[in-house]
Design a protein around this motif. Structure first.
Motif, short mmCIF file in Angstrom:
data_model
loop_
_atom_site.label_atom_id
_atom_site.label_comp_id
_atom_site.label_asym_id
_atom_site.label_seq_id
_atom_site.Cartn_x
_atom_site.Cartn_y
_atom_site.Cartn_z
N LEU A 71 37.95 42.66 41.55
CA LEU A 71 38.03 43.84 42.22
C LEU A 71 39.69 44.15 42.07
O LEU A 71 40.42 43.28 42.46
CB LEU A 71 37.89 43.85 43.60
N THR A 94 35.80 45.79 38.55
CA THR A 94 35.76 46.93 39.23
C THR A 94 36.98 47.44 39.32
O THR A 94 37.92 46.75 40.07
CB THR A 94 34.93 46.95 40.67
N PRO A 105 39.46 45.69 51.19
CA PRO A 105 38.08 45.60 50.70
C PRO A 105 37.28 45.12 51.72
O PRO A 105 37.90 44.43 52.75
CB PRO A 105 38.30 44.51 49.53
#
Length: 195
Positions: A71, A94, A105
């Motif tokens: 991420l 991502t 997150p």
């Protein structure tokens, strides 16, 4: 005097003037630093990694083969558009628009990489980011810090201040262990592990 974080508008203005304002894709210094960063990851492979301040995604693409899921976040949509194009062939990454640590997150990670990002945080957000990193990092997970060390007038903190703060914190807690550190002419690298 309390230092304040740089806001997203600061970065959007910089990316409006140049697609690669810091030369992440072209400067030999950056490539050397990226290879050095990857060489000092304590493990050959990670299940999940978090990269705040990914910019145009050069390091993201180099990190991707070492991670099952990555991420990578940034506050600049212009930078993220480049990062997505650059890494279109890497489905394990991502890219998300996120202002960490104001937003974080929901998942946890076994690697967090703070590369050229933590000196943009003022005092309050630095402490918030440090605490969130410890929450997001899984037990036994690794934290890698890499930052430019020369003084930059715009930045709330220097690279040395960032690293010294994490080292001091690790000396006063059993939660974070300092594994190694090194200094090059213009950057510093430190590796930590969560107990």
């Amino acid at each position: 005097m309390k230092k304040e974080s740089l806001e997203p508008d600061y970065f959007e203005e910089i990316y409006a003037k140049s697609d690669d304002p810091w030369g992440f894709a072209s400067r030999e210094y950056e490539l050397h630093k990226y290879f050095d960063t990857l060489m000092h990851l304590p493990r050959k492979h990670y299940a999940s990694a978090f990269e705040p301040g990914c910019s145009i995604g050069v390091l993201s693409g180099m990190l991707a083969p070492r991670v099952d899921r990555l991420l990578s976040v940034d506050v600049s949509e212009k930078a993220l558009a480049q990062a997505r194009r650059r890494n279109a062939d890497k489905p394990t990454i991502t890219f998300r628009n996120m202002q960490f640590p104001r937003h974080k997150p929901e998942q946890t990670f076994d690697l967090i990489l703070l590369s050229e990002v933590a000196y943009y945080w003022g005092d309050t957000e630095f402490d918030q980011a440090r605490d969130q990193v410890l929450t997001l990092l899984e037990p036994g997970g690794d934290l890698v810090l890499v930052h430019w060390t020369p003084f930059v007038d715009d930045y709330p903190l220097t690279g040395d201040e960032v690293h010294d703060r994490f080292i001091r914190f690790s000396q006063h807690t059993s939660t974070l262990q300092h594994l190694e550190g090194k200094r090059e002419a213009t950057y510093r690298l430190d590796v930590f592990r969560k107990a």
